[in-house]
Design a protein around this motif. Structure first.
Motif, PDB file in Angstrom:
ATOM      1  N   LEU A  65       0.829  -1.191   0.000  1.00  0.00           N
ATOM      2  CA  LEU A  65       0.000   0.000   0.000  1.00  0.00           C
ATOM      3  C   LEU A  65       0.867   1.246   0.000  1.00  0.00           C
ATOM      4  CD1 LEU A  65      -2.579  -1.118   2.725  1.00  0.00           C
ATOM      5  CD2 LEU A  65      -2.728  -1.415   0.244  1.00  0.00           C
ATOM      6  N   GLU A  67       1.036   5.405   0.292  1.00  0.00           N
ATOM      7  CA  GLU A  67       0.298   6.530   0.854  1.00  0.00           C
ATOM      8  C   GLU A  67       0.495   7.778   0.008  1.00  0.00           C
ATOM      9  OE1 GLU A  67       1.322   7.217   4.894  1.00  0.00           O
ATOM     10  OE2 GLU A  67       0.667   5.233   5.590  1.00  0.00           O
ATOM     11  N   LYS A  76      -5.717  11.540   3.150  1.00  0.00           N
ATOM     12  CA  LYS A  76      -4.753  10.458   2.961  1.00  0.00           C
ATOM     13  C   LYS A  76      -5.427   9.220   2.378  1.00  0.00           C
ATOM     14  CE  LYS A  76      -2.743   8.210   6.458  1.00  0.00           C
ATOM     15  NZ  LYS A  76      -1.770   7.923   7.564  1.00  0.00           N
ATOM     16  N   SER A  78      -4.570   5.187   1.007  1.00  0.00           N
ATOM     17  CA  SER A  78      -3.657   4.048   0.890  1.00  0.00           C
ATOM     18  C   SER A  78      -4.120   3.210  -0.286  1.00  0.00           C
ATOM     19  CB  SER A  78      -3.658   3.208   2.170  1.00  0.00           C
ATOM     20  OG  SER A  78      -3.118   3.938   3.254  1.00  0.00           O
ATOM     21  N   HIS A 189      -7.937  -2.520   3.957  1.00  0.00           N
ATOM     22  CA  HIS A 189      -6.987  -1.419   4.026  1.00  0.00           C
ATOM     23  C   HIS A 189      -6.776  -0.755   2.668  1.00  0.00           C
ATOM     24  CE1 HIS A 189      -6.201  -2.858   8.015  1.00  0.00           C
ATOM     25  NE2 HIS A 189      -5.190  -2.045   8.211  1.00  0.00           N
ATOM     26  N   GLU A 190      -7.247  -1.402   1.604  1.00  0.00           N
ATOM     27  CA  GLU A 190      -7.071  -0.887   0.250  1.00  0.00           C
ATOM     28  C   GLU A 190      -8.166   0.116  -0.075  1.00  0.00           C
ATOM     29  OE1 GLU A 190      -5.504  -4.136  -2.649  1.00  0.00           O
ATOM     30  OE2 GLU A 190      -6.718  -5.188  -1.181  1.00  0.00           O
ATOM     31  N   SER A 230       7.602   1.198   7.050  1.00  0.00           N
ATOM     32  CA  SER A 230       7.454   1.650   5.664  1.00  0.00           C
ATOM     33  C   SER A 230       8.785   1.673   4.955  1.00  0.00           C
ATOM     34  CB  SER A 230       6.836   3.058   5.609  1.00  0.00           C
ATOM     35  OG  SER A 230       5.530   3.062   6.135  1.00  0.00           O
TER      36      SER A 230
END
Length: 413
Positions: A65, A67, A76, A78, A189-190, A230
Motif C-alpha cells: 500500500l 500513501e 490520505k 492508501s 486497508h485498500e 514503511s
C-alpha cells in the motif's frame, strides 16, 4: 494483477486473503511545490525541482500500500501498488456497490479542486469508456483478469506526495478514477489502486516528465512485516538504482502492450542445479507485477523446480492437510532452512532466499511454510510476483527500457 483463474485451485485457497490483482509551470507554495499540469504542452522543465519525489509504502496481507494525499483539503489514501495496470482510482462516495474499507471513502463534494471529465474532453480516455452518460460525464469501467472491477467517473484532482526532504509536493490535475462501484478481491486497508504501468494514465506516466523522466523505484519489505514499517517509492530523477551489486535486464515490448513490464527469464537454479526454460526461449516471457503475490511459471519449468526444491529441503513435506492440496509445504517452528533459488534473467541473476520463496499459507498460520511459486499450463507470460521482489531495490526506467535490481534490506531503506 494476476488472473485468479490461472492459479492452481489449491493455491487460490492458500492465498485466499491475497488479491491480484504535460506539464509547463511550477510555482513555489510555502516550503513545497505546486505543479500545474498542462498536458497539451510538449516542452517540459524540471530544473526547479531539486528534491526526490517519494511516497511511503508498506505491506498488508500480501499487497503493498502506497500513501498519498488527494483533494483539497488533502485526504490520505492508501492504494495498492500495481505495476501490472495503469489506472489510478479510489473508492468514492456515494458508493453503491463497494467493498468494505476501514477508512472513510473520498468524498469529491468536499474537495475544492475536484473536476469531473466531460465525455467530450480529450482526457476522456477511450479504452476505459463505453457510451457517454446522460450527464455527459466521462464514466469509466476498468476490469482485471481476476474479475475485480471498478466503475465510476474519470476526473482530475490535486495529488500530494512528499519529497525526500519532507516537503509536500502538490500536483494539480492528475487524472484518476473516482470509483462508485468497486468489487473484487480487495482487503479493507485498500482504498483504491495506484496503477504504475507504462500506459498514459499511470502515475509514473503522468508525473514522470516533470521530475526528470518516466522512471521510479520501489523497495518492498518482506511478507508479514509489521504494517507500521514503511519503505519508499521514489519517482523521477534520483530514483535510479545505482552502486555496487546492481544488475539490469532489458524491458521487452510485446504486442503493442504499453502497460506491462516484460523481461526475459532464461532459467532457474535451485542451489547449483540449473533448470533452463524450454529450448525455444521467447523474449519477454515474464511479467514483473507488484500486484501479484506468488511467482507463476510455465508447467514444464515449475515441475522441475518443484522436484529440485523438494529434494533439497531436509524435511518431510506436509501430506495430511487437504486444504493445502498439492502445494509444497512444510511444518517448522523456526524459519525454513530451504534452498536458495536464482532467477536467471537476461543480463541479471537474482538470488532469492527462503524469506522470499517460502510463505505461510495465510497470515494467521503458524509453523507452516509453502513454496510461493505456482504453475499454469498456458502461462504466457509467467509472473514475477511481489514475494520474490521483496528485499530488492527495483528501478523501472521506461525511457531507457530497463529494470535494475539491487539487494537491499527494505525494512531499513
Amino acid at each position: 494483477m494476476v488472473p485468479l483463474q490461472s492459479f492452481n485451485p489449491y493455491l487460490a485457497i492458500i492465498l485466499l486473503l491475497f488479491h491480484l490483482l504535460h506539464f509547463s509551470s511550477i510555482e513555489a507554495q510555502n516550503d513545497g511545490f505546486t505543479v500545474k499540469l498542462i498536458r497539451k504542452s510538449s516542452h517540459l522543465s524540471s530544473n526547479n525541482i531539486q528534491d526526490i519525489v517519494q511516497a511511503p509504502i508498506n505491506a498488508y496481507i500480501g499487497q503493498y500500500l502506497m500513501e498519498l494525499y488527494i483533494g483539497t483539503p488533502p485526504i490520505k489514501i492508501s492504494g495498492t501498488v500495481d505495476t501490472g495496470s495503469d489506472l489510478i482510482w479510489v473508492q468514492c462516495v456515494p458508493c453503491l456497490g463497494c467493498y468494505n474499507q476501514i477508512n472513510p471513502m473520498f468524498d469529491p463534494l468536499k474537495s475544492s479542486t475536484y473536476t469531473n471529465i466531460s465525455c467530450d474532453s480529450p482526457l476522456c480516455y477511450k479504452p476505459y469508456i463505453g457510451e457517454c452518460s446522460p450527464e455527459k460525464r466521462c464514466d469509466y469501467t476498468y476490469g482485471y483478469a481476476d474479475s475485480s472491477l471498478t466503475k465510476g467517473v474519470l476526473a482530475q484532482e490535486t495529488v500530494t506526495l512528499t519529497s525526500n526532504t519532507g516537503k509536500p509536493i502538490s500536483l494539480q490535475g492528475i487524472l484518476f478514477g473516482c470509483g462508485h462501484n468497486n468489487t473484487g478481491n480487495f482487503n479493507d486497508h485498500e482504498m483504491g489502486l495506484i496503477g504504475l504501468g507504462g500506459g498514459p494514465t499511470s502515475l509514473v506516466s503522468q508525473i514522470g516528465p516533470l521530475f526528470g523522466g518516466k522512471k521510479f523505484s520501489q523497495c518492498l519489505v518482506p511478507f508479514l512485516t509489521d504494517i507500521t514499517i514503511s519503505s519508499q517509492m521514489s519517482f523521477g530523477k534520483g530514483s535510479e538504482v545505482l552502486g555496487e551489486g546492481v544488475v539490469t535486464t532489458p524491458l521487452v515490448q510485446r504486442e503493442q502492450d504499453m502497460t506491462s513490464y516484460y523481461v526475459t527469464l532464461l532459467g532457474i537454479s535451485v542451489e547449483d542445479t540449473y533448470l533452463p526454460m524450454n529450448s525455444t526461449i521467447e523474449k519477454g516471457n515474464m511479467l514483473v507485477d507488484s500486484g501479484t503475490p506468488p511467482n507463476i511459471l510455465p508447467q514444464q519449468l515449475y515441475d522441475r523446480v518443484y522436484v529440485e526444491v523438494k529434494n533439497k529441503v531436509p524435511l518431510e513435506p506436509i501430506t495430511d492437510d487437504p486444504s493445502l492440496g498439492p502445494q509444497l509445504c512444510y511444518r517448522t517452528q523456526t524459519n525454513l532452512k530451504g534452498p536458495t533459488l536464482t532467477y536467471h534473467f537476461e543480463g541479471a541473476n537474482l538470488l532469492l532466499t527462503p524469506i522470499q520463496t517460502f510463505i505461510p499459507p495465510t497470515p494467521e498460520t503458524k509453523g507452516v511454510f509453502c513454496l510461493a511459486i505456482t504453475n499454469c499450463a498456458n502461462s504466457d507470460p509467467g509472473i514475477y510476483g511481489n514475494f520474490a521482489q521483496t528485499n530488492y531495490l527495483i528501478g523501472f526506467d521506461l525511457d531507457r527500457q530497463i529494470v535494475s535490481f539491487k539487494p537491499t534490506d527494505c525494512t531499513k531503506q
